[in-house]
Scaffold this motif. Structure first.
Motif, PDB file in Angstrom:
ATOM      1  N   UNK A  47      30.237  -9.166   2.401  1.00  0.00           N
ATOM      2  CA  UNK A  47      28.895  -9.634   2.755  1.00  0.00           C
ATOM      3  C   UNK A  47      28.730  -9.716   4.276  1.00  0.00           C
ATOM      4  N   UNK A  48      29.747 -10.254   4.957  1.00  0.00           N
ATOM      5  CA  UNK A  48      29.697 -10.365   6.416  1.00  0.00           C
ATOM      6  C   UNK A  48      29.622  -8.973   7.052  1.00  0.00           C
ATOM      7  N   UNK A  49      30.435  -8.051   6.547  1.00  0.00           N
ATOM      8  CA  UNK A  49      30.445  -6.689   7.076  1.00  0.00           C
ATOM      9  C   UNK A  49      29.097  -6.006   6.848  1.00  0.00           C
ATOM     10  N   UNK A  50      28.524  -6.178   5.671  1.00  0.00           N
ATOM     11  CA  UNK A  50      27.230  -5.576   5.348  1.00  0.00           C
ATOM     12  C   UNK A  50      26.136  -6.119   6.267  1.00  0.00           C
ATOM     13  N   UNK A  51      26.102  -7.425   6.451  1.00  0.00           N
ATOM     14  CA  UNK A  51      25.085  -8.027   7.316  1.00  0.00           C
ATOM     15  C   UNK A  51      25.226  -7.511   8.743  1.00  0.00           C
ATOM     16  N   UNK A  52      26.470  -7.409   9.228  1.00  0.00           N
ATOM     17  CA  UNK A  52      26.700  -6.891  10.581  1.00  0.00           C
ATOM     18  C   UNK A  52      26.186  -5.456  10.715  1.00  0.00           C
ATOM     19  N   UNK A  53      26.474  -4.630   9.712  1.00  0.00           N
ATOM     20  CA  UNK A  53      26.037  -3.228   9.778  1.00  0.00           C
ATOM     21  C   UNK A  53      24.525  -3.104   9.677  1.00  0.00           C
ATOM     22  N   UNK A  57      21.140  -1.752  12.759  1.00  0.00           N
ATOM     23  CA  UNK A  57      19.989  -0.857  12.605  1.00  0.00           C
ATOM     24  C   UNK A  57      18.667  -1.612  12.478  1.00  0.00           C
ATOM     25  N   UNK A  58      18.718  -2.908  12.643  1.00  0.00           N
ATOM     26  CA  UNK A  58      17.514  -3.716  12.446  1.00  0.00           C
ATOM     27  C   UNK A  58      16.498  -3.448  13.549  1.00  0.00           C
ATOM     28  N   UNK A  66       3.202  -3.245  10.516  1.00  0.00           N
ATOM     29  CA  UNK A  66       4.067  -2.143  10.930  1.00  0.00           C
ATOM     30  C   UNK A  66       5.414  -2.170  10.222  1.00  0.00           C
ATOM     31  N   UNK A  67       5.406  -2.560   8.956  1.00  0.00           N
ATOM     32  CA  UNK A  67       6.642  -2.574   8.186  1.00  0.00           C
ATOM     33  C   UNK A  67       6.925  -1.160   7.695  1.00  0.00           C
ATOM     34  N   UNK A  68       8.137  -0.694   7.931  1.00  0.00           N
ATOM     35  CA  UNK A  68       8.505   0.632   7.448  1.00  0.00           C
ATOM     36  C   UNK A  68       9.958   0.600   7.004  1.00  0.00           C
ATOM     37  N   UNK A  69      10.330   1.565   6.226  1.00  0.00           N
ATOM     38  CA  UNK A  69      11.694   1.619   5.720  1.00  0.00           C
ATOM     39  C   UNK A  69      12.621   2.160   6.794  1.00  0.00           C
ATOM     40  N   UNK A  70      13.704   1.477   7.005  1.00  0.00           N
ATOM     41  CA  UNK A  70      14.709   1.908   7.957  1.00  0.00           C
ATOM     42  C   UNK A  70      15.751   2.712   7.178  1.00  0.00           C
ATOM     43  N   UNK A  71      15.775   4.027   7.399  1.00  0.00           N
ATOM     44  CA  UNK A  71      16.645   4.911   6.619  1.00  0.00           C
ATOM     45  C   UNK A  71      18.120   4.577   6.786  1.00  0.00           C
ATOM     46  N   UNK A  72      18.527   4.182   7.983  1.00  0.00           N
ATOM     47  CA  UNK A  72      19.927   3.837   8.207  1.00  0.00           C
ATOM     48  C   UNK A  72      20.323   2.617   7.375  1.00  0.00           C
ATOM     49  N   UNK A  73      19.443   1.607   7.341  1.00  0.00           N
ATOM     50  CA  UNK A  73      19.732   0.413   6.552  1.00  0.00           C
ATOM     51  C   UNK A  73      19.805   0.746   5.060  1.00  0.00           C
ATOM     52  N   UNK A  74      18.961   1.637   4.620  1.00  0.00           N
ATOM     53  CA  UNK A  74      18.961   2.029   3.208  1.00  0.00           C
ATOM     54  C   UNK A  74      20.277   2.728   2.859  1.00  0.00           C
ATOM     55  N   UNK A  75      20.738   3.619   3.739  1.00  0.00           N
ATOM     56  CA  UNK A  75      22.008   4.318   3.492  1.00  0.00           C
ATOM     57  C   UNK A  75      23.186   3.352   3.469  1.00  0.00           C
ATOM     58  N   UNK A  76      23.200   2.395   4.398  1.00  0.00           N
ATOM     59  CA  UNK A  76      24.273   1.396   4.426  1.00  0.00           C
ATOM     60  C   UNK A  76      24.252   0.592   3.126  1.00  0.00           C
ATOM     61  N   UNK A  77      23.075   0.174   2.713  1.00  0.00           N
ATOM     62  CA  UNK A  77      22.947  -0.610   1.480  1.00  0.00           C
ATOM     63  C   UNK A  77      23.421   0.179   0.269  1.00  0.00           C
ATOM     64  N   UNK A  79      25.646   2.555   0.191  1.00  0.00           N
ATOM     65  CA  UNK A  79      27.105   2.644   0.237  1.00  0.00           C
ATOM     66  C   UNK A  79      27.729   1.386  -0.364  1.00  0.00           C
ATOM     67  N   UNK A  80      27.240   0.230   0.031  1.00  0.00           N
ATOM     68  CA  UNK A  80      27.813  -1.031  -0.457  1.00  0.00           C
ATOM     69  C   UNK A  80      27.513  -1.269  -1.928  1.00  0.00           C
ATOM     70  N   UNK A  81      26.362  -0.782  -2.405  1.00  0.00           N
ATOM     71  CA  UNK A  81      26.025  -0.932  -3.819  1.00  0.00           C
ATOM     72  C   UNK A  81      26.974  -0.137  -4.714  1.00  0.00           C
ATOM     73  N   UNK A  82      27.504   0.976  -4.203  1.00  0.00           N
ATOM     74  CA  UNK A  82      28.375   1.846  -5.002  1.00  0.00           C
ATOM     75  C   UNK A  82      29.834   1.407  -4.992  1.00  0.00           C
ATOM     76  N   UNK A  83      30.173   0.433  -4.167  1.00  0.00           N
ATOM     77  CA  UNK A  83      31.564  -0.027  -4.080  1.00  0.00           C
ATOM     78  C   UNK A  83      31.993  -0.744  -5.355  1.00  0.00           C
TER      79      UNK A  83
END
Length: 109
Positions: A47-53, A57-58, A66-77, A79-83
């Motif tokens: 959890x700590x590692x995920x929040x840091x990553x 990209x925040x 002006x809310x938009x999807x951050x592609x880098x954050x989505x990719x990081x998320x 990755x962690x969901x598949x662990x």
């Protein structure tokens, strides 16, 4: 922290041999207790590692329009969901004899 990309812990449900789980302690409840504590540690680390990553990209914006999807954050998320789940990682460590444990009752005489 373990290398999450190199783990071979299962990502799906697995049935384990009870005798393999309790072999190091001769007590299934003690073994499960040790595994559960390790799983909590792993979960906290992940959890700590995920929040840091995600923070890397925040994009901070005061305007709600002006809310938009951050592609880098989505990719990081993703990755962690598949662990493997923390408990699966802890069981793998336990079976590989990578968790140090001791019975405190044995040492108090």
């Amino acid at each position: 922290m373990m290398d999450l990309k190199k783990t071979d812990a299962p990502v799906t449900t697995v049935t384990y041999n009870r005798n393999e789980i309790d072999a190091p302690t001769d007590n299934i409840y003690e073994a499960i207790s040790v595994i559960a504590k390790r799983a909590e540690q792993i979960n906290t680390d992940i959890r700590r590692e995920l929040i840091d990553k995600l923070d890397e990209f925040a994009t901070y914006n005061d305007s709600l329009e002006e809310i938009f999807e951050n592609k880098e954050q989505i990719e990081v998320s993703k990755f962690y969901e598949k662990l493997p789940k923390p408990h699966a990682l802890a069981v793998k460590e336990w079976l590989d004899d990578k968790i140090y444990h001791r019975n405190t009752e044995d040492t108090q005489e």
